[in-house]
Design a protein around this motif. Structure first.
Motif, short mmCIF file in Angstrom:
data_model
loop_
_atom_site.label_atom_id
_atom_site.label_comp_id
_atom_site.label_asym_id
_atom_site.label_seq_id
_atom_site.Cartn_x
_atom_site.Cartn_y
_atom_site.Cartn_z
N ASN A 197 0.86 -1.18 0.00
CA ASN A 197 0.00 0.00 0.00
C ASN A 197 0.90 1.23 0.00
N ARG B 200 -0.32 4.67 1.67
CA ARG B 200 -0.06 4.94 3.09
C ARG B 200 1.44 4.95 3.39
N LEU C 246 -8.36 0.68 -3.90
CA LEU C 246 -7.02 0.39 -3.39
C LEU C 246 -6.04 0.07 -4.52
N GLU D 156 -7.47 -2.72 4.28
CA GLU D 156 -6.47 -1.70 4.62
C GLU D 156 -6.09 -1.75 6.10
N TYR E 14 -5.44 -7.03 3.97
CA TYR E 14 -4.89 -6.02 3.08
C TYR E 14 -6.01 -5.27 2.36
#
Length: 423
Positions: free
Chosen positions: A170, A173, A285, A263, A260
């Protein structure tokens, strides 16, 4: 969460560990018997009736492929009649053992490496290293090695459809921590440092979503032994990560599916088809995610086709096994089995020949990385390592990560359980 790792195409279930105790198999084949079987397969006339067995692949998606495969082979070899049969996913290992014990093992059979071990050990599978001089030239190296059994000379399966996984991050982030795609971890130590850093930032989800990966190995006496300095240090590092809340509690209990996509973690491993899950569960995502090769040696997940050493039409059986796994037919098969890769070097080298071009660029990159990984991917699944052994090890590792026992105690207990199972 290891998305579609070791998945069976028709059933979507993980490969089961082969039951070793009480199997009742007998009639091991020595070198002389294997030499004779290989000679008959290589030099005999391609004729007779043979049976071909797949594993949970008889359905609307795959049946037309196999029906056409059989028809084309029979047309090219008019002296051969092929009977295609399929077995359900559940208890396939038990079915194979029952067939072996009753001397009805199919001439050509879909057998993953861990199921093949006991059959090969008892001389029931043809040594393809002796029967096919081009084995190592044609097929993916890691796939061939997956069918080289400990304590047994030779190789006992043609790599058919293969898988590997990679790292998914990710970056949306992680970018808040100053991480770019170019600076993502490439080693466990770098992952550890990133995960620890993330815990210092309020509101940042944990990074790590896996348990420690301990490769099952045996010592010179054939016993499992895990308490190496490297393994102990790895488990201790994971314990530190868990204590620092760099790993969510769900991972220890095995309830980690979807972390995942929800998140709740920032890194996960999964196959090249992981974007399908993202598209279904959290399409927003996708643009925040990047994919890279796995840290360390890429894993290899293998399904293959073996030949019975007891076939009454050995040349026909070998010819059909080679036909079913040649480059052309493997490409056509994995066009249906998207997310997997073909088992020949030529086919696996060019994803454009078998992978559908996706409108999601992340998916296209993942397929390319998977293809590149085939050159060095290794199947680390020990043929005597069962699901029960793995479950016990995860339980012991969870205790160590919580601080209830030491890393060495967890690894020693795992080895003892596994060795007791073997006994």
């Amino acid at each position: 969460m290891k998305t579609t790792r070791r998945a069976v195409l028709g059933a979507g279930v993980g490969l089961m560990g082969l039951t070793l105790a009480g199997c009742g198999l007998s009639g091991g084949g020595g070198s002389a018997e294997q030499d004779k079987a290989a000679k008959e397969a290589k030099e005999g006339k391609v004729e007779g009736e043979i049976s071909f067995q797949t594993w949970s692949l008889k359905n609307e998606k795959f049946s037309p492929y196999f029906e056409d495969l059989v028809a084309r082979f029979e047309k090219e070899n008019p002296g051969v009649k092929v009977k295609w049969m399929d077995q359900p996913a559940e208890k396939y290992d038990d079915k194979l053992l029952a067939q072996a014990n009753s001397e009805t093992l199919p001439d050509v059979v879909n057998v993953p490496p861990n199921f093949a071990y006991l059959l090969a050990k008892n001389g029931l599978l043809l040594d393809l290293a002796k029967a096919d001089d081009k084995l190592k030239d044609v097929y993916v190296e890691g796939g061939v090695k997956a069918y080289e059994m400990p304590g047994i000379d030779g190789s006992y399966g043609y790599p058919w459809y293969l898988g590997t996984d990679m790292s998914w991050w990710n970056i949306g982030r992680l970018g808040e921590l100053g991480v770019s795609e170019e600076s993502l971890p490439t080693t466990f130590d770098e992952l550890y440092d990133l995960a620890m850093e993330a815990t210092k930032h309020e509101g940042m989800p944990p990074v790590v979503s896996t348990m420690p990966e301990i490769i099952a190995t045996t010592d010179a006496d054939g016993k499992f032994s895990f308490s190496t300095d490297e393994n102990i240090a790895l488990v201790e590092k994971y314990a530190e990560l868990y204590k620092a809340k760099a790993i969510p509690a769900e991972v220890l209990s095995g309830d980690y599916k979807g972390l995942y996509t929800k998140e709740k973690v920032l890194w996960v491993t999964g196959t090249s088809s992981f974007t399908t899950e993202l598209k279904t569960d959290n399409p927003g995502l996708i643009e925040k995610t990047v994919v890279t090769k796995r840290m360390g040696e890429p894993p290899l997940f293998v399904q293959g086709i073996s030949v019975s050493a007891k076939s009454k039409a050995p040349a026909a059986a070998l010819a059909f096994a080679k036909f079913a796994t040649n480059t052309e037919n493997q490409i056509e098969f994995v066009k249906l089995a998207q997310g997997f890769l073909p088992g020949t070097k030529e086919a696996a080298a060019d994803p454009s020949k078998f992978a559908e071009k996706s409108d999601i660029e992340l998916q296209n990159k993942a397929v390319k990385l998977a293809s590149e990984s085939m050159k060095t991917a290794v199947d680390h699944t020990h043929v005597m390592w069962t699901d029960d052994m793995k479950t016990n090890m995860n339980q012991q590792l969870a205790l160590a990560m919580r601080g209830d026992i030491t890393a060495k105690e967890a690894l020693d207990a795992s080895a003892k359980y596994a060795n007791d199972q073997l006994s």
